[in-house]
Design a protein around this motif. Structure first.
Motif, PDB file in Angstrom:
ATOM      1  N   VAL A 122       0.830  -1.329   0.013  1.00 16.67           N
ATOM      2  CA  VAL A 122       0.078  -0.058   0.103  1.00 16.67           C
ATOM      3  C   VAL A 122       0.878   1.345   0.076  1.00 16.67           C
ATOM      4  O   VAL A 122       0.355   2.371  -0.740  1.00 16.67           O
ATOM      5  CB  VAL A 122      -0.927   0.042   1.124  1.00 16.67           C
ATOM      6  N   LYS A 123       1.982   1.159   0.713  1.00 16.56           N
ATOM      7  CA  LYS A 123       2.904   2.224   0.831  1.00 16.56           C
ATOM      8  C   LYS A 123       3.558   2.654  -0.709  1.00 16.56           C
ATOM      9  O   LYS A 123       3.614   3.789  -0.981  1.00 16.56           O
ATOM     10  CB  LYS A 123       4.069   2.097   2.107  1.00 16.56           C
ATOM     11  N   HIS A 124       3.711   1.349  -1.228  1.00 15.12           N
ATOM     12  CA  HIS A 124       4.520   1.633  -2.440  1.00 15.12           C
ATOM     13  C   HIS A 124       3.566   2.175  -3.469  1.00 15.12           C
ATOM     14  O   HIS A 124       4.039   2.928  -4.375  1.00 15.12           O
ATOM     15  CB  HIS A 124       5.010   0.012  -2.939  1.00 15.12           C
ATOM     16  N   GLN A 125       2.126   1.843  -3.537  1.00 18.79           N
ATOM     17  CA  GLN A 125       1.298   2.352  -4.481  1.00 18.79           C
ATOM     18  C   GLN A 125       1.164   3.724  -4.252  1.00 18.79           C
ATOM     19  O   GLN A 125       0.782   4.688  -5.216  1.00 18.79           O
ATOM     20  CB  GLN A 125      -0.139   1.612  -3.964  1.00 18.79           C
ATOM     21  N   ARG A 126       1.108   4.150  -2.848  1.00 20.84           N
ATOM     22  CA  ARG A 126       0.789   5.612  -2.590  1.00 20.84           C
ATOM     23  C   ARG A 126       2.154   6.514  -3.226  1.00 20.84           C
ATOM     24  O   ARG A 126       1.737   7.553  -3.458  1.00 20.84           O
ATOM     25  CB  ARG A 126       0.947   5.750  -0.996  1.00 20.84           C
ATOM     26  N   ARG A 127       3.235   5.786  -3.026  1.00 24.98           N
ATOM     27  CA  ARG A 127       4.467   6.609  -3.289  1.00 24.98           C
ATOM     28  C   ARG A 127       4.449   6.635  -4.985  1.00 24.98           C
ATOM     29  O   ARG A 127       4.751   7.848  -5.637  1.00 24.98           O
ATOM     30  CB  ARG A 127       5.649   6.109  -2.830  1.00 24.98           C
ATOM     31  N   TYR A 128       4.452   5.620  -5.679  1.00 26.46           N
ATOM     32  CA  TYR A 128       4.807   5.400  -6.777  1.00 26.46           C
ATOM     33  C   TYR A 128       3.634   4.826  -7.815  1.00 26.46           C
ATOM     34  O   TYR A 128       3.626   5.131  -9.171  1.00 26.46           O
ATOM     35  CB  TYR A 128       5.763   4.186  -7.156  1.00 26.46           C
ATOM     36  N   GLY A 129       2.494   5.036  -7.281  1.00 22.27           N
ATOM     37  CA  GLY A 129       1.004   4.938  -8.030  1.00 22.27           C
ATOM     38  C   GLY A 129       1.045   3.177  -8.405  1.00 22.27           C
ATOM     39  O   GLY A 129       1.897   2.347  -7.938  1.00 22.27           O
ATOM     40  N   LYS A 130       0.391   2.866  -9.326  1.00 21.90           N
ATOM     41  CA  LYS A 130      -0.122   1.676  -9.918  1.00 21.90           C
ATOM     42  C   LYS A 130       0.185   1.606 -11.495  1.00 21.90           C
ATOM     43  O   LYS A 130       0.487   2.781 -11.934  1.00 21.90           O
ATOM     44  CB  LYS A 130      -1.695   1.223  -9.895  1.00 21.90           C
TER      45      LYS A 130
END
Length: 254
Positions: free
Chosen positions: A2-10
């Protein structure tokens, strides 16, 4: 993740890949079920069985939604209490569902107040600084300049320990409460201050400003609950500025 998605998107094809993965999961589960054996297989089949039973129950409830049923008739040999006499009426799932929804609405209606938004009041307007000591150097005391409510057996703290001073001339004990359905106003005693929207500190001190929710004694009105008990206390919201009018006007929350 979730943290990765918030930072770099999908990824651009994220949703499509997810949809395909879910579509393939049926075949994957089938393959696992065929290859599993022993205790693990027993546990898996037990889980699948429970899921199927739950699904069938859901489908049955959905199909019986509008089907009316009679209450189960008790044994005639036993004497029926008076409070069960009227329970042989028809009952259907839809009426129960609507009754539950109505109860939720009633519960929510208790918090729907006549004045949902109130203009903020600055602390400088409510509190007046009082200087103490022989040389008037310490200024840690505050005098409340708005009307307040204090309990019946209220006694002031010793002067050296008193932080907030509530002048006796600004203490209110009664409120002019209007019943919205009867369109009648009654002068009722205040039991307590439930919530002041300005600040939790004002609620604690019993400061009466516009929009404050009070608890008032409605025993004189003869209001009763559905069970037949007399209602003693009810909430009301202040609709005027008590410091300007010299009295507290409120609307009963029914």
């Amino acid at each position: 993740m979730v943290k990765h998605q918030r930072r770099y998107g999908k990824r651009l094809d994220h949703d499509e890949k997810l949809r395909k993965k879910e579509a393939r999961s049926v075949h994957q589960n089938s393959k696992v079920a065929r290859q599993t054996h022993g205790l693990k297989a027993k546990m898996m089949h037990k889980q699948k069985h429970a899921e199927k039973v739950q699904m069938k129950k859901t489908m049955k409830n959905h199909s019986e939604r509008n089907v009316k049923k009679d209450e189960e008739k008790p044994d005639d040999s036993a004497a029926l209490p008076t409070y069960l006499m009227d329970r042989n009426e028809q009952r259907d799932a839809k009426s129960i569902s609507s009754a539950i929804k109505q109860k939720r609405k009633d519960k929510a209606a208790r918090f729907s107040v006549p004045l949902p938004k109130v203009k903020g009041i600055a602390e400088e307007e409510v509190f007046k600084v009082i200087k103490t000591g022989s040389k008037k150097q310490k200024s840690w005391k505050r005098m409340i300049t708005k009307p307040t409510f204090v309990g019946e057996n209220f006694t002031r703290k010793p002067p050296k320990l008193e932080r907030f001073i509530r002048p006796s001339g600004l203490r209110m004990k009664k409120a002019n409460v209007t019943h919205p359905e009867l369109k009648t106003t009654f002068q009722l005693p205040i039991i307590g201050v439930k919530k002041n929207p300005q600040s939790p500190l004002y609620s604690q001190l019993g400061v009466l400003t516009k929009g404050t929710v009070l608890e008032v004694n409605v025993s004189e009105l003869g209001m009763v609950t559905t069970g037949g008990k007399v209602v003693w206390g009810k909430y009301a919201q202040i609709t005027n500025n008590p410091e300007n009018d010299g009295c507290v006007n409120a609307v009963l929350l029914v």
